[in-house]
Each structure stands twice: as structure tokens, then as C-alpha cells.
Design an enzyme around this catalytic site. Structure first.
Site, short mmCIF file in Angstrom:
data_model
loop_
_atom_site.label_atom_id
_atom_site.label_comp_id
_atom_site.label_asym_id
_atom_site.label_seq_id
_atom_site.Cartn_x
_atom_site.Cartn_y
_atom_site.Cartn_z
N PRO A 95 0.79 -1.23 0.00
CA PRO A 95 0.00 0.00 0.00
C PRO A 95 0.82 1.28 0.00
O PRO A 95 0.26 2.37 0.02
CB PRO A 95 -0.79 -0.12 1.30
N GLY A 96 2.15 1.16 0.00
CA GLY A 96 2.97 2.36 -0.12
C GLY A 96 3.91 2.63 1.03
O GLY A 96 4.62 3.63 1.03
N SER A 97 3.95 1.75 2.03
CA SER A 97 4.77 2.03 3.21
C SER A 97 6.26 2.05 2.89
O SER A 97 7.00 2.91 3.38
CB SER A 97 4.47 1.02 4.32
N TRP A 98 6.72 1.11 2.05
CA TRP A 98 8.14 1.12 1.67
C TRP A 98 8.46 2.37 0.87
O TRP A 98 9.54 2.96 1.01
CB TRP A 98 8.50 -0.14 0.88
N ASP A 123 2.91 -1.17 -8.72
CA ASP A 123 2.10 -2.25 -8.18
C ASP A 123 0.87 -2.48 -9.03
O ASP A 123 0.39 -1.57 -9.71
CB ASP A 123 1.68 -1.96 -6.73
N ASP A 140 1.52 -4.33 -13.71
CA ASP A 140 2.16 -5.60 -13.37
C ASP A 140 3.65 -5.50 -13.67
O ASP A 140 4.06 -5.42 -14.83
CB ASP A 140 1.53 -6.72 -14.19
N PHE A 141 4.46 -5.51 -12.63
CA PHE A 141 5.90 -5.31 -12.80
C PHE A 141 6.52 -6.38 -13.70
O PHE A 141 7.50 -6.11 -14.40
CB PHE A 141 6.61 -5.31 -11.44
N ASP A 165 9.17 -6.06 -2.61
CA ASP A 165 8.35 -6.64 -1.54
C ASP A 165 7.20 -7.42 -2.16
O ASP A 165 6.17 -7.65 -1.53
CB ASP A 165 7.83 -5.54 -0.62
N LYS A 205 12.24 -9.74 -1.14
CA LYS A 205 11.57 -10.64 -0.20
C LYS A 205 11.33 -11.98 -0.88
O LYS A 205 10.95 -12.05 -2.05
CB LYS A 205 10.23 -10.05 0.24
#
Length: 255
Positions: A95-98, A123, A140-141, A165, A205
Site C-alpha cells: 500500500p505504499g509504506s516502503w 504495483d 504488473d511489474f 516486496d 523478499k
């Protein structure tokens, strides 16, 4: 014993949920467990008692939107992978925390733009706007067209840090989930090899699985220093770990 029973009878239903006979620890129980599966009940209970979730809620009005932020904070505090002026690509950013953490550590929004970095967040899901970041929503990366968008934004510039992540939607089939996870990791690694500057950093990750060591060895082909990292903010029972590759060698080994 009689006195103890009388006390229990006087407690209201909500009070009883927080009542504990242990003097050392009292675990809170969610009030919305009825009708949920055992696994859902366990997850809700963990969330309610997770100190990092509470910390994220406390800090969210200022900066970070969920507990995963503290994983990156711990890693960066120890290994210093984010610096002012860095160009960073954050894969699987929702959701954007990183992204929030990265912007706060690479971009000085109040002072000279000379010290400003470039943070690109990608994302498949929607990410709310984050000041200081370029966000590619609904992207989609792993798709070539998404990566071409990133190349165009970079406009020939190299990247200092690639973060991933990303995680697949769980199917419940362990072997399939592990395969899907590794596919995402290899996609991030392949991208990092193409865009990274010499001595760049790669943080990804993944989950422990049979092919974990093979992926780690592949990362070592391109990075001089490779570590397996398990931050305290990552739940101890989780198979989740991070591979940190530092000091990118260059793309000479890329095929």
C-alpha cells in the site's frame, strides 16, 4: 475459588475478552471472530497483539501506512542502503509504506532539489499519491510494457537501489506458491541487473523453499556482498526472509 467465580460473573462480556489470570501477559481477543475460519481468527488475533501494527497506526498520520514499513526501516538503519539523492525502484509497492520510507530517506522535500532522489513505485493495486514518488498504479511489474514505462521515466539514468516486496496471491498449494514467489524474485533480479549502477543495492523478499539456495547463488553472481536478513518486524513464525545484495558488480554476467 468462590470469590474468583463471583468476579468472573460480574465482568461484562467485553471486559471478559480482555481478562487474563496471568500476571505477566494478557492477550487481547478481537470482537469480530464469529463465523470466521480458524486461520482468520488466528490472523486477527496476531494483528491485534502485534506491537508493530500498533506502532504503524500511531505513526500513520505522519508517515507510514502499515507495519511492513518497519522491516525496511530496520534493514536501512543497519545497512544504510538508502541515501539522499538516490534513485530507487520499489516493486510491489502497495500500500505504499516502503515507498514512504524510501522518499523520507532519499528526498529532502523542504530544501534544495540537489539532494532529491527519484523514487518509482509500481504495483498491480492502487497506491494513494505519495509526495516525492512517481507511482505506476495498476501495473504488473513482471510485464515488459510496465518495465518499459520505468525505463522511459529513468531516461537513461541508472538505479541505486531496487526493492522488491512482491508476493503472489496464495493458492494454498505450497509448491505452486513457492514457484510463483521465485518467479517474482527472478523478475526483480533480472530488472535490477539491467538498470543498476555499479555498487548498487538489491533487496528482495522471498520465502524459504527448496530453491532458495539456488536463487541466493544467482544473486551472488551479480553482487559482491549477499546476506540473508530477517528483521525483527517480520513475524518469527513466518517463512519470509529478505536477500540483500550490495555492491553490484555490473551486467557482464547477465545472459
Amino acid at each position: 475459588m468462590k470469590l474468583f467465580e463471583e468476579i468472573l460473573q460480574r465482568l461484562t462480556k467485553n471486559q471478559y475478552k480482555h481478562f487474563c489470570t496471568s500476571s505477566t501477559f494478557c492477550k487481547k481477543l478481537p470482537s469480530n471472530l464469529k463465523g470466521r475460519s480458524v486461520s482468520s481468527q488466528q490472523w486477527l488475533t496476531r494483528q491485534l497483539n502485534d506491537p508493530y501494527v500498533e506502532k504503524a497506526k500511531f505513526m500513520s498520520y505522519r508517515r507510514f501506512s502499515c507495519r511492513s514499513a518497519f522491516k525496511l526501516i530496520e534493514i536501512d538503519d543497519k545497512y544504510k542502503i538508502l541515501k539522499p539523492g538516490y534513485t530507487v525502484v520499489d516493486c510491489g509497492a502497495s500500500p505504499g509504506s516502503w515507498t514512504q520510507v524510501t522518499v523520507s530517506r532519499t528526498t529532502n522535500l523542504l530544501n534544495s532539489p540537489i539532494s532529491n532522489g527519484c523514487v518509482i513505485a509500481i504495483d498491480k493495486q492502487y497506491i494513494h499519491p505519495i509526495e516525492g514518488a512517481i507511482i505506476l498504479n495498476n501495473s504488473d511489474f513482471t510485464k515488459r510494457e510496465t518495465q518499459i514505462k520505468v525505463f522511459n521515466i529513468l531516461d537513461g539514468s541508472k538505479v541505486d537501489v531496487v526493492l522488491s516486496d512482491m508476493a503472489p496471491n496464495a493458492t494454498g498449494i505450497k509448491e505452486l506458491d513457492n514457484t510463483n514467489m521465485l518467479n517474482l524474485c527472478y523478475s526483480a533480479l533480472e530488472f535490477a541487473v539491467q538498470v543498476s549502477i555499479i555498487n548498487a543495492t538489491f533487496l528482495v523478499k522471498l520465502w524459504y523453499c527448496n530453491d532458495f539456495k539456488t536463487f541466493e547463488d544467482n544473486v551472488k553472481q551479480f553482487y559482491n556482498d549477499v546476506k540473508i536478513v530477517k528483521p525483527k518486524a517480520s513475524r518469527s513464525h513466518s517463512a519470509e526472509v529478505f536477500i540483500l545484495g550490495r555492491y553490484f558488480k555490473g551486467a557482464t554476467n547477465y545472459r
